[in-house]
Design an enzyme around this catalytic site. Structure first.
Site, short mmCIF file in Angstrom:
data_model
loop_
_atom_site.label_atom_id
_atom_site.label_comp_id
_atom_site.label_asym_id
_atom_site.label_seq_id
_atom_site.Cartn_x
_atom_site.Cartn_y
_atom_site.Cartn_z
CG ASP A 1 -11.71 -7.15 -0.11
OD1 ASP A 1 -12.13 -6.43 0.15
OD2 ASP A 1 -10.76 -7.83 0.24
NE ARG A 2 -12.88 -4.43 4.53
CZ ARG A 2 -12.85 -3.02 4.78
NH1 ARG A 2 -13.32 -3.72 6.41
NH2 ARG A 2 -12.41 -1.73 4.55
NE ARG B 1 -3.82 -2.26 0.94
CZ ARG B 1 -4.82 -1.92 1.43
NH1 ARG B 1 -5.39 -1.40 2.84
NH2 ARG B 1 -5.00 -3.75 1.72
CG ASP C 1 -13.86 -3.28 0.99
OD1 ASP C 1 -14.55 -4.36 0.04
OD2 ASP C 1 -13.09 -3.76 1.33
CG HIS D 1 -11.74 -9.69 5.18
ND1 HIS D 1 -11.35 -9.18 4.00
CD2 HIS D 1 -11.43 -8.32 5.64
CE1 HIS D 1 -11.21 -8.08 3.54
NE2 HIS D 1 -10.83 -7.14 5.09
CG ASP E 1 -11.13 -4.70 -2.16
OD1 ASP E 1 -11.43 -4.22 -1.17
OD2 ASP E 1 -9.35 -5.17 -2.17
CB SER F 1 -8.73 -2.46 0.26
OG SER F 1 -9.49 -2.56 0.70
CG HIS F 2 -10.26 0.97 3.42
ND1 HIS F 2 -10.06 -0.33 4.52
CD2 HIS F 2 -9.97 1.63 4.23
CE1 HIS F 2 -8.56 -1.06 4.86
NE2 HIS F 2 -9.01 0.59 5.23
CE LYS G 1 -6.19 -6.10 -0.49
NZ LYS G 1 -7.84 -6.71 0.00
#
Length: 457
Positions: A251-252, A14, A247, A334, A249, A98-99, A108
């Site tokens: 994934d959540r 990141r 979020d 998650h 990307d 992500s967020h 990732k």
């Protein structure tokens, strides 16, 4: 020269673009990833951030220079990249922050079958070698450089998820989805809508579906209550049955009920666990130590084996492999599935919640009422210079009321009144993270305030 220790974190990369993460860094990381892991092919995807195409191309350039082929899947959610890794048997690189705010991007990484790559599973070595490459230049190209091909997997991804959760028999549901200008704006129409597959009995009310990495409406981080306000208001305004927030990307996934009240990720974990245990009786189900104690209670009541782990996807996935767990959930929303290569996917969790709601006539609040038995503080961060001293002070303060304790991840204290608290240090910042759960709001406030007084004194 950029110090990669500043951007290569415990689980991923990141950094601020271009100050910390630029094409030169991405190229070095691509070459180092192939050299360290020995993979001969990988899938690469990206979210909607403007820097994504350039960074992905540079990473692919570094990877192919060392002999690996790259399958560019283009725009993708992180769980879509995991699908590509699992379904195609390829390593993976997902370009996303992500967020995080718009000025960030990241990477990732995973091995074939969506196996995680973290500091203890190769990421530290990748960082070290990439740092050398930045100082001395990339090594000579492989005798047979790799190639880059493109592949669209959106329909395959949507079809796979629909094969895991059948929503076709659901009663009609009105669903508000806040994509936060993130990748859910790309995947939700394919999975829950009719963009690529037959329509479902779902009426999707789209909120902020335009892909925009500048996040013009609010940050794509539903963990912050302020970022749920628009969704909560919209659900009530249109009389929806449920609201979903993803979020950046995707994934959540976070859930709100018809009254606009958030459904805790712990309650979602319990709900999905019950459904998965119905398919695989007696299986292990993973929960991290910050989830509500209702979660292991409910898992056990439905014949499952609750397994408690540290916080973090690498620990969850490792324990799932050891125990062959059917499912795992975290307080941060998650959710991990054995039939999704033990990877986390917010979309699949959302589908389980929709199916559970659509299979009966009641409201989501009624459906989840038994799963929300206790009162939780949420994670409270405090800036602390001497973390160990403060943890010891918390332990001493509650010593006369402690019925059990452990140091699996930070310090967890179980108190005589049925409350519990956990304090653990951040891996990357001078922060202590406090979580408290109690049987009543009064008990919660008392334990929370007393712990914070010790931590912040």
């Amino acid at each position: 020269m950029i110090n990669l220790s500043d951007i290569v974190k415990a689980y991923d990369v990141r950094g601020i673009v271009p100050d910390q993460l630029d094409p030169e860094v991405a190229r070095a990381l691509g070459a180092a990833f192939v050299t360290i892991t020995g993979v001969r092919a990988l899938a690469a995807g990206r979210d909607m951030r403007p820097s994504g195409p350039e960074l992905l191309a540079a990473f692919a350039d570094g990877a192919t220079s060392q002999g690996a082929d790259v399958v560019d899947i283009g725009l993708a959610s992180t769980d879509m990249l995991y699908f590509a890794s699992g379904q195609l048997g390829l390593a993976g690189a997902m370009f996303t922050a992500s967020h995080n705010p718009a000025r960030y991007n990241g990477i990732k990484l995973c091995l074939p079958g969506a196996q995680p790559v973290g500091q203890d599973t190769g990421l530290a070595e990748v960082r070290s070698l990439a740092q050398d490459y930045l100082a001395t230049g990339l090594p000579a190209p492989a005798d047979r450089p790799g190639s880059v091909t493109s592949r669209d997997l959106l329909a395959d991804y949507a079809g796979y998820l629909r094969g895991l959760v059948d929503l076709s028999a659901s009663r009609p549901l009105k669903v508000v989805v806040d994509a936060g200008n993130g990748m859910a704006g790309y995947t939700v129409p394919a999975v829950l809508g009719s963009a690529v597959l037959a329509p479902l009995p779902l009426e999707i009310d789209e909120l902020y579906f335009e892909l925009d990495g500048s996040f013009p409406n609010h940050e794509a981080n539903p963990l912050e209550p302020a970022n749920l306000v628009d969704l909560q208001r919209r659900v009530v305004e249109v009389g929806a049955d449920i609201g979903l927030a993803f979020d950046g990307d995707a994934d959540r996934c976070f859930v709100v009920d018809a009254d606009g009240n958030p459904v805790s990720p712990s309650a979602v974990t319990a709900l999905v666990a019950v459904r998965e245990l119905a398919k695989a009786p007696g299986s292990a189900v993973i929960h991290n130590l910050i989830t509500s104690k209702a979660v292991p209670e409910i898992i056990a009541a439905h014949g499952g084996r609750p397994v408690r782990t540290r916080v973090g996807h690498s620990y969850i996935k490792a324990e799932m492999a050891v125990t062959d767990a059917v499912f795992g959930g975290e307080h941060s929303a998650h959710y991990y599935f054995r039939d999704f290569w033990r990877a986390d996917t917010g979309m699949l969790a959302a589908m389980h919640v929709l199916a559970a709601l659509g299979e009966q006539d009641g409201t989501l609040a009624a459906l989840t009422s038994d799963y929300q038995r206790y009162h939780a503080s949420g994670e409270i961060n405090s800036t602390v210079a001497d973390q160990d001293a403060k943890v010891a002070a918390v332990r001493d303060r509650f010593a006369d009321r402690t019925s059990a304790s452990d140091t699996l991840d930070g310090l967890t204290l179980e108190l005589a009144d049925g409350s519990w608290l956990n304090v653990r240090a951040s891996n990357t910042e001078p922060l202590l993270r406090l979580n408290v759960e109690a049987p009543t709001p009064t008990a919660l406030a008392a334990v929370r305030d007393e712990a914070l007084a010790v931590i912040r004194s």
